[in-house]
Design an enzyme around this catalytic site. Structure first.
Site, PDB file in Angstrom:
ATOM      1  N   TYR A  76      47.809 112.233 -13.373  1.00  0.00           N
ATOM      2  CA  TYR A  76      47.736 110.871 -13.201  1.00  0.00           C
ATOM      3  C   TYR A  76      48.087 110.759 -11.844  1.00  0.00           C
ATOM      4  O   TYR A  76      47.575 110.102 -10.883  1.00  0.00           O
ATOM      5  CB  TYR A  76      48.543 110.107 -14.155  1.00  0.00           C
ATOM      6  CG  TYR A  76      48.463 108.608 -13.717  1.00  0.00           C
ATOM      7  CD1 TYR A  76      47.547 107.967 -13.831  1.00  0.00           C
ATOM      8  CD2 TYR A  76      49.523 108.226 -13.101  1.00  0.00           C
ATOM      9  CE1 TYR A  76      47.488 106.419 -13.389  1.00  0.00           C
ATOM     10  CE2 TYR A  76      49.778 106.857 -12.918  1.00  0.00           C
ATOM     11  CZ  TYR A  76      48.814 106.049 -12.849  1.00  0.00           C
ATOM     12  OH  TYR A  76      48.823 104.622 -12.565  1.00  0.00           O
ATOM     13  N   GLY A  77      49.415 111.253 -11.394  1.00  0.00           N
ATOM     14  CA  GLY A  77      49.862 111.172 -10.172  1.00  0.00           C
ATOM     15  C   GLY A  77      48.715 111.783  -9.098  1.00  0.00           C
ATOM     16  O   GLY A  77      48.709 111.115  -7.924  1.00  0.00           O
ATOM     17  N   ALA A  78      48.435 112.766  -9.254  1.00  0.00           N
ATOM     18  CA  ALA A  78      47.451 113.757  -8.298  1.00  0.00           C
ATOM     19  C   ALA A  78      46.020 112.686  -8.080  1.00  0.00           C
ATOM     20  O   ALA A  78      45.758 112.671  -6.974  1.00  0.00           O
ATOM     21  CB  ALA A  78      46.968 115.129  -9.026  1.00  0.00           C
TER      22      ALA A  78
END
Ligand code: NAP
Length: 242
Positions: free
Chosen positions: A146-148
């Site tokens: 998700y962060g990526a």
């Protein structure tokens, strides 16, 4: 003059607060999401000078979006790319599960932004148009796939700003920290979770959708025309200096 504003994910949470901000300020608002009834209910509740237009479509589906594009306004002064989500758990295991998780987070968070922007690009007001995209604090401090994929939006925005700048259009990103009162985490947070989230901030409170709407409104304003290719944190000091 009212501006024509398109907001993805405008039926709930942050997107709905953004839609309400523009409607309150006399703009013509179109909200986009997958669930027609959620959009309709938001459109009824949001108060403004003009009725809020709703377009129900899955923005991760290029064919569906091509079919829906004629229901979007012919001229767009402000595009707010807010739609995004965390996926549900997969039944697969091993590398299949890893691949599924990464594809799902990419499809949920990158495709709706890139496809809607491409669809609306020829209709953006030149000069003066604004594109504001919602990323996440996860892009800067890390949170798996998700962060990526939220970080991918920051890189994509650089290219977009380069493409649109000569036409007098700006492209910027708002990077929210934790925001309560949305559907994002599925269920309401428990008190312990809220205490932990509050403690991460310097201002001693969690974010609200209106906090993010204010940041979007600023970047979309005519006065912000010298800011492009940037990102603006709104996280109560939960992450500094990036
Ligand atoms: N809440 C937080 O703490 C937080 C923090 C940082 C960043 N964000 C980001 O902020 C944005 C808004 O999230 P939120 O917290 O307001 O959660 P939310 O209430 O779940 O809002 C997400 C909205 O996007 C729509 N959407 C999702 N996928 C879509 C698709 N494929 N096509 C069309 N519409 C789609 C959803 O409607 P439908 O389901 O009806 O399509 C929903 O209205 C997201 O990009 C999220 O990643 C949230």
């Amino acid at each position: 003059m009212p501006r024509s504003v398109v907001i993805s994910g405008g039926g709930t949470g942050i997107g709905r607060a953004v839609a309400a901000w523009f409607a309150r300020h006399g703009d013509q608002v179109t909200i986009v999401g997958r669930r027609a009834e959620v959009l309709r209910s938001a459109a009824e509740d949001i108060e403004g000078k003009y009725p809020v237009v709703t377009v129900a479509v899955d923005l991760a589906d290029p064919v569906a979006l091509e079919r829906a594009v004629n229901r979007l306004p012919q001229q767009v002064d402000v595009l707010v790319n807010n739609a995004g989500s965390r996926g549900t758990r997969t039944r697969n295991s091993g590398l299949s599960a890893v691949a599924e998780r990464w594809r799902r987070d990419f499809d949920n968070n990158v495709l709706p932004v890139v496809l809607l922007t491409e669809a609306v690009l020829p209709r953006l007001t030149r000069p003066g148009g604004r594109v504001v995209t919602i990323s996440s604090i996860a892009a800067l401090r890390g949170n798996g796939a998700y962060g990526a994929v939220k970080a991918a939006l920051l890189s994509w925005n650089h290219t977009l700003a380069q493409e649109l700048g000569p036409g007098g259009i700006t492209a910027n990103v708002v990077v929210p920290g934790y925001v309560a009162g949305t559907e994002f985490f599925g269920t309401s947070p428990n008190e312990a979770d809220l205490v932990r989230r509050r403690a991460q901030t310097l201002v001693g409170r969690v974010g609200e959708p209106d906090d993010i709407a204010a940041a979007v409104a600023f970047l979309a304003s005519p006065e912000a025309g010298y800011i492009t290719g940037e990102f603006l944190n709104s996280n109560g000091g939960a992450l500094l200096g990036r």
